[in-house]
Motif scaffolding. Structure first.
Motif, short mmCIF file in Angstrom:
data_model
loop_
_atom_site.label_atom_id
_atom_site.label_comp_id
_atom_site.label_asym_id
_atom_site.label_seq_id
_atom_site.Cartn_x
_atom_site.Cartn_y
_atom_site.Cartn_z
N SER A 105 -9.35 -2.42 23.22
CA SER A 105 -9.41 -3.83 22.83
C SER A 105 -8.62 -4.01 21.55
O SER A 105 -9.09 -3.64 20.47
N TRP A 106 -7.43 -4.59 21.66
CA TRP A 106 -6.58 -4.80 20.49
C TRP A 106 -5.47 -5.79 20.82
O TRP A 106 -5.23 -6.12 21.98
N VAL A 107 -4.79 -6.26 19.78
CA VAL A 107 -3.63 -7.15 19.91
C VAL A 107 -2.52 -6.59 19.04
O VAL A 107 -2.78 -6.12 17.93
N MET A 108 -1.29 -6.64 19.55
CA MET A 108 -0.16 -6.19 18.76
C MET A 108 1.11 -6.91 19.25
O MET A 108 1.10 -7.53 20.32
N PRO A 109 2.19 -6.87 18.48
CA PRO A 109 3.46 -7.45 18.97
C PRO A 109 3.89 -6.78 20.27
O PRO A 109 3.68 -5.58 20.46
N THR A 110 4.47 -7.54 21.16
CA THR A 110 4.89 -7.01 22.46
C THR A 110 5.86 -5.85 22.28
O THR A 110 5.82 -4.86 23.03
N ARG A 111 6.74 -5.95 21.30
CA ARG A 111 7.69 -4.85 21.05
C ARG A 111 6.94 -3.57 20.70
O ARG A 111 7.28 -2.48 21.18
N SER A 112 5.91 -3.68 19.87
CA SER A 112 5.12 -2.50 19.52
C SER A 112 4.37 -1.96 20.73
O SER A 112 4.22 -0.74 20.89
N PHE A 113 3.89 -2.86 21.57
CA PHE A 113 3.17 -2.44 22.77
C PHE A 113 4.05 -1.59 23.67
O PHE A 113 3.61 -0.55 24.19
N LEU A 114 5.30 -1.99 23.85
CA LEU A 114 6.20 -1.22 24.69
C LEU A 114 6.48 0.15 24.11
O LEU A 114 6.61 1.14 24.83
N GLU A 115 6.54 0.23 22.78
CA GLU A 115 6.74 1.53 22.13
C GLU A 115 5.49 2.40 22.27
O GLU A 115 5.58 3.62 22.46
N PHE A 116 4.32 1.77 22.19
CA PHE A 116 3.07 2.51 22.40
C PHE A 116 2.99 3.05 23.82
O PHE A 116 2.54 4.18 24.04
N VAL A 117 3.44 2.27 24.79
CA VAL A 117 3.43 2.72 26.19
C VAL A 117 4.37 3.90 26.38
O VAL A 117 4.06 4.85 27.10
N MET A 118 5.54 3.86 25.73
CA MET A 118 6.46 5.01 25.80
C MET A 118 5.76 6.27 25.33
O MET A 118 5.83 7.33 25.99
N PHE A 119 5.10 6.16 24.21
CA PHE A 119 4.38 7.31 23.65
C PHE A 119 3.23 7.74 24.56
O PHE A 119 3.02 8.93 24.82
N SER A 120 2.47 6.77 25.07
CA SER A 120 1.32 7.06 25.91
C SER A 120 1.72 7.75 27.21
O SER A 120 1.02 8.64 27.70
N ARG A 121 2.84 7.31 27.78
CA ARG A 121 3.30 7.93 29.02
C ARG A 121 3.61 9.41 28.81
O ARG A 121 3.30 10.26 29.66
N MET A 122 4.22 9.74 27.68
CA MET A 122 4.52 11.14 27.39
C MET A 122 3.23 11.93 27.19
O MET A 122 3.10 13.06 27.66
N PHE A 123 2.27 11.32 26.49
CA PHE A 123 1.01 12.01 26.22
C PHE A 123 0.24 12.25 27.52
O PHE A 123 -0.27 13.35 27.76
N VAL A 124 0.16 11.23 28.37
CA VAL A 124 -0.55 11.37 29.64
C VAL A 124 0.12 12.41 30.53
O VAL A 124 -0.55 13.21 31.19
N ASP A 125 1.44 12.42 30.54
CA ASP A 125 2.16 13.40 31.34
C ASP A 125 1.88 14.81 30.84
O ASP A 125 1.74 15.74 31.64
N SER A 126 1.78 14.96 29.53
CA SER A 126 1.48 16.27 28.96
C SER A 126 0.06 16.71 29.35
O SER A 126 -0.17 17.88 29.69
N LEU A 127 -0.89 15.77 29.30
CA LEU A 127 -2.25 16.08 29.73
C LEU A 127 -2.28 16.50 31.19
O LEU A 127 -2.96 17.47 31.57
N ASP A 128 -1.54 15.77 32.01
CA ASP A 128 -1.54 16.06 33.44
C ASP A 128 -0.93 17.43 33.70
O ASP A 128 -1.39 18.16 34.59
N ALA A 129 0.09 17.79 32.94
CA ALA A 129 0.71 19.10 33.11
C ALA A 129 -0.27 20.22 32.75
O ALA A 129 -0.36 21.23 33.44
#
Length: 410
Positions: free
Chosen positions: A272-296
């Motif tokens: 539950s949070w709010v942030m600029p859309t640009r920041s959200f897209l950067e957070f998703v980039m980071f999150s995708r890498m983290f989730v992929d690392s967890l899955d590996a």
């Protein structure tokens, strides 16, 4: 084509200069061709209407008609919801799954539902179908493992098609169930803060991690990592450390656990949070890498069916959910953008150079790197030139042989 200072068109491909009379003739011929093609299309439509066709069973006809009416109704509802949000700087997506969560969702132009289940989407609303936007969520295993962050991946996937506002927010249905969702007063304060451009690129949280005896400002307040360990069977730090070491290819001798403040601060929870859309897209980039690392890490483990981060059946089923809830705190504290680098992964995915058979990262969103942009630009240029060549050939054939109308049966 280009235009010189004297008003004559120049074909940069052949170097020929076409005078104005020739251009005029070409335009007239092109108009004749377009008129003839339109006439031919109308003739074919009239012919098709005269041909016999099987009307099918009446039940099928009625069913298709009802389905068409339903789709038209839902489309209108979505259009109305989008109109209500016109001009607003922020839209908050409420993530939910199952019809049992509907009473906890809000209504109004500030909010929009985000369903993780296609079957349980509210019918009289313009809720977003996360599964439709991210096919990976069709797989039950990954839908359960990704949990609510899977909905965020779905919104970020080709985000301009659905979200065109400078700010974006998320709120889990659980926030209302725990009575920590935004109040009317908090909504007004949030909107006023967003309008204040002097605050810069600030991230606003509201659903706070609050545990008994910790993260409340008391003397014995828990640190971020100790609170995370309590929520994840004591394995939170180890999971973060292993995931970061794999993400950034750090040697085993290097400290991989991101340092976090130990002053008992207030941490965001429940997605539950709010942030600029640009920041959200950067957070998703980071999150995708983290989730992929967890899955590996999980895929390479001989105990994939066993989750070390939970003891109960729901925790086992949604193994990484609580770790992913707290991920935004790590990203935000460490200056965010310094941690978002996925171009190497994109290049490997584009080349088909997969590090393992089931590689999760390309399935969690868009794949972009500079090479793709260059290839797409070259392809657009090639298509443009090919279209010009075909137009020239068509005009030449028309001028040389004249127009021959096809027979109705041909």
């Amino acid at each position: 084509m280009g235009m010189d200072l004297f008003g004559s068109e120049i074909d940069y491909n052949t170097g020929d200069m076409l005078n104005i009379d020739e251009n005029q003739a070409s335009l007239e011929n092109r108009g004749e061709i377009e008129f003839s093609e339109e006439y031919e299309r109308l003739e074919m439509e009239e012919l098709a209407e005269r041909m016999e066709s099987d009307p099918g069973q009446w039940d099928d006809i009625y069913r298709n008609a009802r389905k068409s009416e339903k789709l038209r109704f839902e489309a209108n509802e979505r259009d109305e919801g989008e109109l209500e949000r016109t001009g607003q700087p922020v839209c908050i997506y409420e993530i939910y799954i199952g019809s049992g969560t509907w009473p906890f969702l809000h209504h109004g132009s500030l909010y929009r539902g985000l369903s993780l289940s296609t079957r349980a989407r509210r019918s009289k609303s313009d809720d977003v179908d996360a599964v439709d936007r991210l096919p990976l969520l069709n797989e039950t295993y990954y839908r359960n493992v990704l949990c609510e962050i899977g909905g965020m991946f779905a919104i970020a996937n080709k985000v301009d098609n659905i979200h065109k506002r400078p700010w974006i927010g998320f709120q889990s249905w659980r926030a209302a169930g725990r009575k920590v969702s935004l109040s009317k007063k908090a909504e007004r304060v949030l909107e006023e803060a967003i309008q204040d451009t002097t605050k810069g690129d600030v991230i606003y949280f509201w659903s706070r991690l609050n545990m008994n005896g910790g993260v409340t400002g008391s003397k014995d307040a828990l640190t971020f990592w100790s609170a995370c360990d309590i929520l994840n069977e004591g394995h939170c730090r180890n999971v973060f450390e292993d995931a970061f070491r794999r993400m950034y290819v750090l040697p085993s001798t290097t400290e991989a656990l991101p340092p976090m403040p130990e002053d008992g601060g207030h941490w965001s929870a429940s997605h539950s949070w709010v942030m600029p859309t640009r920041s959200f897209l950067e957070f998703v980039m980071f999150s995708r890498m983290f989730v992929d690392s967890l899955d590996a890490l999980h895929t390479n483990s001989s105990k994939r069916s066993i989750c070390l981060l939970g003891s109960s059946d729901p925790e086992q089923k949604h193994c990484y959910c609580r770790v992913l809830e707290l991920l935004v705190n790590v990203w935000a504290y460490h200056s965010a953008r310094k941690m978002s680098m996925d171009e190497d992964l994109a290049e490997a995915a584009d080349d088909g150079d997969y590090p393992r058979e089931m590689w999760l990262w390309p399935l969690t969103g868009e794949v972009h790197w500079q090479g793709i942009y260059e290839r797409e630009r070259e392809e657009r240029y090639r298509l443009k030139m090919d279209k010009k060549r075909k137009t020239k050939e068509k005009l030449f054939e028309r001028m040389k042989y004249g127009y021959k109308q096809k027979t109705l049966g041909g």
